[in-house]
Design a protein around this motif. Sequence first.
Motif, PDB file in Angstrom:
ATOM      1  N   ILE A  77       0.864  -1.006   0.095  1.00 52.04           N
ATOM      2  CA  ILE A  77       0.014   0.153  -0.227  1.00 52.04           C
ATOM      3  C   ILE A  77       0.882   1.077  -0.020  1.00 52.04           C
ATOM      4  O   ILE A  77       0.735   2.043  -0.805  1.00 52.04           O
ATOM      5  CB  ILE A  77      -1.204   0.057   1.420  1.00 52.04           C
ATOM      6  CG1 ILE A  77      -1.767  -1.256   1.268  1.00 52.04           C
ATOM      7  CG2 ILE A  77      -1.733   1.256   1.011  1.00 52.04           C
ATOM      8  CD1 ILE A  77      -2.978  -1.391   2.166  1.00 52.04           C
ATOM      9  N   ASN A  78       1.924   0.885  -0.073  1.00 49.73           N
ATOM     10  CA  ASN A  78       2.709   2.016   0.540  1.00 49.73           C
ATOM     11  C   ASN A  78       3.021   2.472  -0.405  1.00 49.73           C
ATOM     12  O   ASN A  78       3.583   3.720  -1.336  1.00 49.73           O
ATOM     13  CB  ASN A  78       4.339   2.238   1.500  1.00 49.73           C
ATOM     14  CG  ASN A  78       3.374   2.629   3.256  1.00 49.73           C
ATOM     15  OD1 ASN A  78       2.475   3.325   3.533  1.00 49.73           O
ATOM     16  ND2 ASN A  78       4.869   1.683   3.966  1.00 49.73           N
ATOM     17  N   ASP A  79       4.073   1.343  -1.754  1.00 49.51           N
ATOM     18  CA  ASP A  79       4.110   1.487  -3.035  1.00 49.51           C
ATOM     19  C   ASP A  79       3.594   2.648  -4.041  1.00 49.51           C
ATOM     20  O   ASP A  79       3.636   3.250  -4.095  1.00 49.51           O
ATOM     21  CB  ASP A  79       4.732  -0.074  -3.366  1.00 49.51           C
ATOM     22  CG  ASP A  79       6.014   0.202  -2.783  1.00 49.51           C
ATOM     23  OD1 ASP A  79       6.270   0.868  -2.356  1.00 49.51           O
ATOM     24  OD2 ASP A  79       6.377  -0.941  -3.123  1.00 49.51           O
ATOM     25  N   ASN A  80       1.886   1.895  -3.727  1.00 50.42           N
ATOM     26  CA  ASN A  80       0.717   2.346  -4.352  1.00 50.42           C
ATOM     27  C   ASN A  80      -0.522   1.688  -3.783  1.00 50.42           C
ATOM     28  O   ASN A  80      -0.682   0.616  -3.527  1.00 50.42           O
ATOM     29  CB  ASN A  80       0.682   1.709  -5.905  1.00 50.42           C
ATOM     30  CG  ASN A  80      -0.091   2.590  -6.485  1.00 50.42           C
ATOM     31  OD1 ASN A  80      -0.940   3.019  -6.474  1.00 50.42           O
ATOM     32  ND2 ASN A  80      -0.369   2.762  -7.583  1.00 50.42           N
ATOM     33  N   PHE A  81      -1.097   2.704  -3.460  1.00 45.30           N
ATOM     34  CA  PHE A  81      -2.543   2.718  -2.222  1.00 45.30           C
ATOM     35  C   PHE A  81      -3.677   2.146  -2.917  1.00 45.30           C
ATOM     36  O   PHE A  81      -4.172   1.473  -2.531  1.00 45.30           O
ATOM     37  CB  PHE A  81      -3.129   3.702  -0.940  1.00 45.30           C
ATOM     38  CG  PHE A  81      -3.403   5.384  -1.225  1.00 45.30           C
ATOM     39  CD1 PHE A  81      -4.552   5.972  -1.681  1.00 45.30           C
ATOM     40  CD2 PHE A  81      -2.020   5.860  -1.670  1.00 45.30           C
ATOM     41  CE1 PHE A  81      -4.905   6.570  -2.496  1.00 45.30           C
ATOM     42  CE2 PHE A  81      -2.532   7.333  -2.082  1.00 45.30           C
ATOM     43  CZ  PHE A  81      -3.651   7.684  -2.910  1.00 45.30           C
ATOM     44  N   LYS A 100       2.739  10.448  -5.673  1.00 46.15           N
ATOM     45  CA  LYS A 100       1.260  10.119  -4.582  1.00 46.15           C
ATOM     46  C   LYS A 100       1.771   9.321  -3.373  1.00 46.15           C
ATOM     47  O   LYS A 100       1.150   9.240  -2.901  1.00 46.15           O
ATOM     48  CB  LYS A 100       0.132   9.875  -6.088  1.00 46.15           C
ATOM     49  CG  LYS A 100      -0.842   9.244  -5.423  1.00 46.15           C
ATOM     50  CD  LYS A 100      -1.254   8.458  -6.589  1.00 46.15           C
ATOM     51  CE  LYS A 100      -3.013   7.877  -5.536  1.00 46.15           C
ATOM     52  NZ  LYS A 100      -3.988   7.408  -7.106  1.00 46.15           N
ATOM     53  N   SER A 101       2.447   8.368  -3.778  1.00 47.54           N
ATOM     54  CA  SER A 101       2.756   7.082  -2.620  1.00 47.54           C
ATOM     55  C   SER A 101       3.866   8.195  -1.337  1.00 47.54           C
ATOM     56  O   SER A 101       3.600   7.610  -0.240  1.00 47.54           O
ATOM     57  CB  SER A 101       3.286   5.848  -3.591  1.00 47.54           C
ATOM     58  OG  SER A 101       4.665   6.403  -3.704  1.00 47.54           O
ATOM     59  N   PHE A 112       1.121  10.118  -0.056  1.00 48.86           N
ATOM     60  CA  PHE A 112       0.514   9.480   1.162  1.00 48.86           C
ATOM     61  C   PHE A 112       1.734   9.252   2.583  1.00 48.86           C
ATOM     62  O   PHE A 112       0.676   9.005   3.820  1.00 48.86           O
ATOM     63  CB  PHE A 112      -0.056   7.880  -0.008  1.00 48.86           C
ATOM     64  CG  PHE A 112      -0.284   6.569   1.296  1.00 48.86           C
ATOM     65  CD1 PHE A 112      -1.875   6.620   1.660  1.00 48.86           C
ATOM     66  CD2 PHE A 112       0.224   5.415   1.339  1.00 48.86           C
ATOM     67  CE1 PHE A 112      -1.965   5.676   2.429  1.00 48.86           C
ATOM     68  CE2 PHE A 112       0.196   4.452   2.110  1.00 48.86           C
ATOM     69  CZ  PHE A 112      -1.113   4.658   2.566  1.00 48.86           C
ATOM     70  N   LYS A 113       2.161   8.320   2.348  1.00 49.31           N
ATOM     71  CA  LYS A 113       3.606   8.132   3.291  1.00 49.31           C
ATOM     72  C   LYS A 113       3.950   8.997   4.468  1.00 49.31           C
ATOM     73  O   LYS A 113       4.271   9.146   5.288  1.00 49.31           O
ATOM     74  CB  LYS A 113       4.462   7.424   2.824  1.00 49.31           C
ATOM     75  CG  LYS A 113       4.923   5.952   2.662  1.00 49.31           C
ATOM     76  CD  LYS A 113       5.703   5.027   2.631  1.00 49.31           C
ATOM     77  CE  LYS A 113       6.034   5.346   0.485  1.00 49.31           C
ATOM     78  NZ  LYS A 113       7.642   4.931  -0.141  1.00 49.31           N
TER      79      LYS A 113
END
Lengths: 685, 528
Positions: free
Chosen positions: A172-176, B165-166, B169-170
């Motif tokens: 998910i961290n790589d691509n959620f 994007k990731s 997110f992180k």
Amino acid sequence: MHGRPRKSATPVDENASALKAAKIRSLQTQFLQNHHNNIYTKEALELNAKLLEINPEFMTAWNYRKLAFEHNISSQSEVEKADSDHIKSIIDEELRVVENALRKNFKSYGAWDHRKWVVSKGNSSTERELKLLNLFQKQDTRNFHAWNYRRFIAGLKNISDEKELQFTTDMINDNFSNYSAWHNRSVLLTHLLEKKVEGYSPKEIFLTEEYEFVRNAVFTDPDDQSGWFYHLWLLDQTVKVDMPIMISSWPPCGSDINLPIANKVTFPVVLYFNETVKGLNSHTVSVETESDVSKDITWSPLSTNKFGCGQAWVTHLSIPHQELNSSKTYEVKIRSEDSQGITSLSGVPCSQPWSFSFRVSVCLDEKQSFGKITFTDESFCTIDTSLKSIQLLKSYFEVTKSDDEHPTSSKWKLEMIASEIAQYRELLTWAECKIGKLTLARLLMAHDAMMSTGTSITHVEEVLELYSELMKLDPPHYQYYKNEHSLVLLKQMTSCMESLLKYCWQYKESSSLNITGSICLRLNSLSLSRIGSFERLLWVQSLDLSHNQLHSIEGLEALQLLSCLNLSHNKLTSFTALEPLRFLKSLKVLNVSHNEIGAHTVDTRRYLCSSPMSHTLSYDPSFEEFANGDDAKLVNFWEAYSIFGGLNLMQLDVVGNVIVDDERFVLFLVKLLPQLKWLDGEELH
Amino acid sequence: MAETESYPPIDPTNFDLIVVGTGLPESIIAAAASAAGKTVLHLDHNPFYGSHYSSLTLQDLTSFLRSHSEIPKTNPPQSDDTETLDVNPRPLYSDVEISSYDDSLEEHSRKFNLDLAGPRVLFCADSAVNLLLKSSANQYVEFKNIDANYIGDGNGNLMNVPDSKSAVFKDKTMKYSEKNQLNSFFKLVQGHLEAVKSVDVAVDDEKIISDEDLESPFVVFMDKMKLPPKIKSIILYAIAMVDYDQDAGESCKDILKTKDGIDRLALYHSSVGRFPNALGALIYPIYGQGELPQAFCRRAAVKGCLYVLRMPVISVLLNKDNGNYKGVKLVSGQELTSDKLVMDPSFTITSSNSPSNVSKLARGICITNSALKPDISSCLVIYPPRSLYPDQATSIRVLQLGSSLAVSPSGKFVFYISVVCDNAIEGKKSLQAAIDDLFSLHSDETESKELKPTLLWSALYIQDLIEGSVGPVVMTPTPDGNLNYNDLLDATSKLFKKLYPDDEFFPETSNTDSSDKIEDDSEVVLDS
């Protein structure tokens, strides 16, 4: 793989594919011959492997390999048996064939399935399987076959849920934007929750973290729905009561009911649960009348689509004839005997014992002639709040909710949901996002549901507004939003006594009171497309749902007292939509005029067309005899037969439906309902 | 004449092209000309490849900086005839300040590969990477990715740059609203680029950013999109790598237009994930930037280019009749002729007027005994304008490299700092501000709270910025102040076009079809 444009075939490609087809055909013929003759030689297996490399979707070929595998293992010589390398080499060969097939198409069900089958025979290395998985999951991160296989391997090799959870976090961290990863996360967390693994119990701790985790996803890209779906799962985990609870009943707890004496006095007892349950019988629920425990009680589920389970259950009690005495009241006590025996569909027992009691008295039935019953405004007057039946109604709004939950836990839940509401309100101020609105509506409803112990529902207006916006914003899902809107509206109307009374009317004429009861609940012209909140409506005898947009009346079967029902001017398209009526044995008056019954030859909302041959309704062989000569319209007639056959309707309105254009149908109805006195407003005979 | 004996004679004596200096632009031109079938002689007066683009040992770097910052003794004109022009060294560096706080470093001098023109990296999708692939020079270099990108707030805090994007997110420091705003902007730009690319114009018309907006300053467009200052700063300075303060209005020297800003964002985003084994957008060559000119020199040598190092050129020979360029005279006394001459900017030719008011660039190299963050071996740090002190007009970039890139002995870290500036005082002030924010000076001071790396050695210097020019001879540009090579490569390919208008700048070789190319791509980066 996602987002790759499709190219149309060029003549060169077509040529190539014709060649390929010829090659496959020849291989296939040879293979089937081998299969037929049970030939499992090395050459035959190689031929099969070649075929599978070209076409991994050929299930028969995979099954042949399984047979060959079994055959070769069982027929090996003593020397070979002692040699573990021999078995290993057979397994390795199988895995190699699968791998080649997966290279060709890594969404091949047959190939993945074969691999599972081979690996479950043991003797293969987990490392290699995980390596293969990493390769496939890198190439296509959401490939659900690979995720599925991963769960299988994790289970087979006892890889800890925590470790797998970390893997989903990494993915998910790589691509959620990865539905499969979020899904696997919910699966793993469910396991961890069930096992009450340290760090995951109580669930508040991890739920808080998960809310935060997924919030990052939905705020970063609100249009990406993968995170929202996970959020819905979290919300469900938060609000869900972990076990089934009996939430309502007829007669209500502590009530006095008065029954007219007819030939004999029987009355229904309805138990209504917060979810679909199974396992109600005379052992699990006892009925005690005047300290006499009834032995032969049968509880039946009220459900049109599931067998042996239901949200509402009914039994019919009778008072022995010789005891009929208008001055006497009978105390009836209903109690859960073995609450563990009553379980939700997933098997969670109703671990809280419950009981309630009510009193029954009888009165003399003044025989009255049956006049035509109408639902026009002129027939009603405003309700007299001193009516005795109002007292009965009141008991549905008294605080019955048991404090089953730990107070800090419910406080936490309320705070969690309140903070989520605040977050998503903010998000929606910058982003017009349909699933965000939907989530907010659900959060608000969840919040209200937790708050409500008979108190007013605070967010309903906002929720209704959200669904109205969604209907405009997202036309393809209009019907879903409309249904939700209707359910929320009903929840609001039934939220308290005062609001429900606004829809209750009293009959002016008292002549037919034994049929209609004194109160009619009029939910007409509200643009409802679905109905709900039945737990507050179990008392209803007369119901007006006319001039709405109902496609279905699912759930109405719980209203066992219902004797008058007006469904005119709705959008019911077939008699099968009326299936709940089969359970309403007290129904005397029915108006289904001005619907769309018969307008659509095929009911697209069902997998199967209803017919005497389909299994959705139990087939009654007497129908053929009954319908003799009317076979031209067998299907439609069958539906009417199956719904109305068991009812004793005295008044029926069907005018304004396409089906009554067929005169034979009207004749059929008259024949089917011998007690019928009024058909489409005209008195028969 | 013992001296001349140590210089071997060169044979043949006539070439299509003579290139003096082995910096990156010269090496690329030499390789491109060789690939186009020219006979090329490539000379350098240094004993090593790379000129101002080289990576040197600690000692060599020190002496190179010192020798190239001294005002040369103007040799008396050796001949006053009109047939020769004297070649004089031009000092590119000034205000060189070298400080050492740890003598033991000298012992490891040879274990350092210090870039003269740092900080510099490649974006995975930039033109330098494309050129390496196209010219096959990639086979001589290996890369590793830069582990992390930070933006400094000036108070010693480094925040991750949410560059995809990731990463958004992180990110743990941004507010949810900021996450939404930043990613929405990424999507807006991406939507625009896709809509522009798509053949079907009607479909995504509303996603295209208007021409009016494209021509407006990027910062104005971001204001229009209601981006808060923090997000604007991240996009402008840490992703688009803009130098000058875009909020300074009229006084800003270089305003970035929306269309250019979008291109830079696109470059950055297409760099992330171009190579499956490179994690971020940025990569760095193992053994230092000096590997790049060498790779092109090797490429040129394969195509027949002749190489002679330690061979100074003392004068340029002109044609008697028309005064045009004819050849060069070497320190050995040998005279060589060629059609064209390319020279690196370390030299001036007496006839050409050196520009009087050149732009400046402040560079710093620092060596420490620890990294900024424990697990991060290499990283980029950006200080946007005004982050370190109120009148900081330009953004300051810092690149940390560790021994995994083979530029330092293990346990030592090298930092490159650069900033464009108007003058030495301003430039040094910026460098010092960054150094103060990042490092502590003495390890013995027990400031236990501050876990900043201790500075062991530093070199601060000012470099002149000289653009390429076409006169009687072609002069190549000095290293610029950018983080990548894009502008330099543009300038270089333009110079090549001027030299050989009819030849292609590295023609596509026939034996590599497109499917091979993809495999080549993944070979650019080799992670160990």
